[in-house]
Structures are given as structure tokens and as C-alpha cells.
Design a protein around this motif. Structure first.
Motif, short mmCIF file in Angstrom:
data_model
loop_
_atom_site.label_atom_id
_atom_site.label_comp_id
_atom_site.label_asym_id
_atom_site.label_seq_id
_atom_site.Cartn_x
_atom_site.Cartn_y
_atom_site.Cartn_z
N LYS A 23 26.25 6.33 13.99
CA LYS A 23 25.92 7.22 12.82
C LYS A 23 25.03 8.20 13.51
O LYS A 23 23.81 7.95 13.63
CB LYS A 23 25.51 6.37 11.69
CG LYS A 23 25.36 7.04 10.34
CD LYS A 23 25.12 6.39 9.34
CE LYS A 23 24.68 7.04 8.22
NZ LYS A 23 24.53 6.18 6.76
N ALA A 24 25.22 9.56 12.95
CA ALA A 24 24.39 10.50 13.23
C ALA A 24 22.99 10.28 12.35
O ALA A 24 22.83 10.36 11.20
CB ALA A 24 24.80 11.85 13.18
N GLN A 45 27.14 11.54 9.86
CA GLN A 45 28.37 11.42 10.26
C GLN A 45 28.65 10.36 11.26
O GLN A 45 27.78 9.86 11.96
CB GLN A 45 28.79 12.88 11.03
CG GLN A 45 30.05 13.34 11.12
CD GLN A 45 30.26 14.58 11.44
OE1 GLN A 45 29.40 15.31 11.86
NE2 GLN A 45 31.34 15.11 10.98
N GLN A 46 29.83 9.90 10.76
CA GLN A 46 30.35 8.56 11.80
C GLN A 46 31.00 9.28 13.11
O GLN A 46 31.71 10.17 13.06
CB GLN A 46 31.36 7.75 11.04
CG GLN A 46 30.89 7.02 9.88
CD GLN A 46 29.83 6.09 10.20
OE1 GLN A 46 29.67 5.42 11.16
NE2 GLN A 46 28.80 5.83 9.24
N ILE A 47 30.46 8.63 14.22
CA ILE A 47 30.87 9.04 15.58
C ILE A 47 31.78 7.89 16.12
O ILE A 47 30.86 6.74 16.61
CB ILE A 47 30.03 9.63 16.32
CG1 ILE A 47 29.40 10.88 15.35
CG2 ILE A 47 30.50 10.15 17.77
CD1 ILE A 47 27.84 11.26 16.14
N TYR A 48 32.72 8.25 16.78
CA TYR A 48 33.44 7.08 17.50
C TYR A 48 32.96 7.14 19.17
O TYR A 48 33.46 8.39 19.51
CB TYR A 48 34.99 6.85 17.31
CG TYR A 48 35.33 6.41 15.91
CD1 TYR A 48 35.41 5.07 15.64
CD2 TYR A 48 35.54 7.41 15.16
CE1 TYR A 48 35.90 4.71 14.37
CE2 TYR A 48 35.93 6.89 13.81
CZ TYR A 48 36.03 5.66 13.54
OH TYR A 48 36.39 5.18 12.22
N VAL A 49 32.50 6.12 19.72
CA VAL A 49 32.03 6.61 21.14
C VAL A 49 33.03 6.01 22.18
O VAL A 49 33.26 4.71 21.99
CB VAL A 49 30.62 5.74 21.23
CG1 VAL A 49 30.07 5.96 22.60
CG2 VAL A 49 29.53 6.32 20.17
N TYR A 50 33.26 6.92 22.96
CA TYR A 50 34.02 6.16 23.96
C TYR A 50 33.72 6.11 25.48
O TYR A 50 34.28 5.39 26.36
CB TYR A 50 35.51 7.79 24.03
CG TYR A 50 36.24 7.39 22.81
CD1 TYR A 50 37.08 6.48 22.56
CD2 TYR A 50 36.12 8.65 21.79
CE1 TYR A 50 37.64 6.61 21.21
CE2 TYR A 50 36.65 8.73 20.75
CZ TYR A 50 37.61 7.81 20.29
OH TYR A 50 38.30 7.92 19.22
N SER A 51 32.59 6.89 25.88
CA SER A 51 32.08 6.78 26.94
C SER A 51 30.71 7.16 27.02
O SER A 51 30.23 7.95 26.12
CB SER A 51 32.91 7.59 27.98
OG SER A 51 32.67 9.09 27.91
N PRO A 96 23.93 14.50 22.48
CA PRO A 96 23.01 13.41 22.79
C PRO A 96 22.86 12.13 22.35
O PRO A 96 22.74 11.89 20.97
CB PRO A 96 21.48 14.42 22.53
CG PRO A 96 22.19 15.64 22.06
CD PRO A 96 23.52 15.39 21.48
N SER A 97 22.57 11.03 23.15
CA SER A 97 22.75 9.68 22.33
C SER A 97 21.44 9.38 21.71
O SER A 97 21.40 8.28 20.73
CB SER A 97 22.61 8.71 23.74
OG SER A 97 21.51 8.76 24.60
N LYS A 138 22.45 6.45 16.15
CA LYS A 138 22.07 4.95 16.20
C LYS A 138 23.67 4.32 16.00
O LYS A 138 24.43 4.44 15.00
CB LYS A 138 21.31 4.56 14.74
CG LYS A 138 20.94 3.14 14.73
CD LYS A 138 20.03 3.02 13.59
CE LYS A 138 19.59 1.35 13.69
NZ LYS A 138 18.97 1.11 12.45
N GLU A 139 23.70 3.41 16.94
CA GLU A 139 24.88 2.68 16.98
C GLU A 139 24.84 1.56 15.69
O GLU A 139 24.15 0.81 15.61
CB GLU A 139 25.22 1.65 18.27
CG GLU A 139 25.44 2.74 19.30
CD GLU A 139 26.01 2.00 20.66
OE1 GLU A 139 27.00 1.82 21.07
OE2 GLU A 139 24.78 1.35 21.17
#
Length: 134
Positions: free
Chosen positions: A49-50, A68-74, A106-107, A111-112
Motif C-alpha cells: 500500500k502506497a 493505492q494498492q500495488i502488486y509487487v512482482y520483483s 521506490p520501496s 508498506k507491504e
């Protein structure tokens, strides 16, 4: 005369844009390795989540909005003084109706929320996924 000058200037800008598009503009590589859940980096690692807004500096990155929700792939492996970037996708408010936009961010701005699987595969990055030509 002023109209002709403006027309010439406009044509100059168009030719410059066309030259850049054909010849390409080299952008620095972000990292030489990335961590993924699989060899092709297609499986989702986590949902994040951003925590703040982010405006993409170039075509490799995505704009994100706070909440905003973000799906992380790498996750790019941090090198030297470079920041740590992750690759993922975001959707509009009605994600069922829109394609996701994929890119780096940027990571430290997210927050995961949920980890689906660990990113244990270390994969070398390529021109196509860590640097781009415009």
C-alpha cells in the motif's frame, strides 16, 4: 515572418523528437540483479500500500497515489548508493475495467500488506527490464 519562424521551430522540435524515438535515448541501468518468486518474475510476491504519492521521473517508473494498492512482482537488488526499487502494477479505482500499469517505484514509499511468497530467485536484469530506450 513570425509565423514562419514558429513553423520552423515546430518542425525542428518534431524532427528532434523523431530522431530520439528512432535512435533511442539511453537511460542508466537501475540494478544488475532482481529478486523474484519465479524464474520469469510473473508471480506476485506481495501486496503493498502506497504511503505517499510518487510522480514517475521516466517511462520505467509508475505514478502512485497515497493509499493505492500495488502488486509487487520483483525487487531490484540495491547496489552502491542507488535507492531500492521494486517492480509492480497499479490499477485505477475500477481495476476490473482497466489494465494494470507496470513499472518501478521506490520501496520506501510503500508498506507491504500481505506477502504471498518469498522472493528467493535471484535473476540478472536485462536491457528490457532494468533500463529502457525511448
Amino acid at each position: 515572418m513570425e509565423r514562419i519562424t514558429k513553423g520552423i521551430f515546430f518542425l525542428f522540435l518534431l524532427s528532434l523528437l523523431a530522431t530520439c524515438a528512432v535512435r533511442g535515448i539511453f537511460m542508466d541501468k537501475l540494478a544488475t540483479k532482481k529478486l523474484c518468486a519465479d524464474e520469469e518474475c510473473v508471480y506476485t510476491i506481495s501486496l503493498a500500500k502506497a504511503q505517499d504519492d510518487y510522480n514517475a521521473p521516466d517511462c520505467r517508473f509508475i505514478n502512485i497515489k497515497k493509499g493505492q494498492q500495488i502488486y509487487v512482482y520483483s525487487k531490484l537488488v540495491k547496489e552502491n548508493e542507488a535507492g531500492e526499487f521494486w517492480a509492480g502494477s497499479v490499477y485505477g479505482e475500477h481495476y476490473e475495467e482497466e489494465m494494470g500499469i507496470v513499472g518501478y517505484f521506490p520501496s520506501n514509499l510503500v508498506k507491504e500488506q500481505h506477502v504471498y511468497q518469498e522472493a528467493t530467485k535471484e535473476i540478472p536484469t536485462t536491457v528490457s527490464n532494468s533500463q529502457k530506450y525511448l
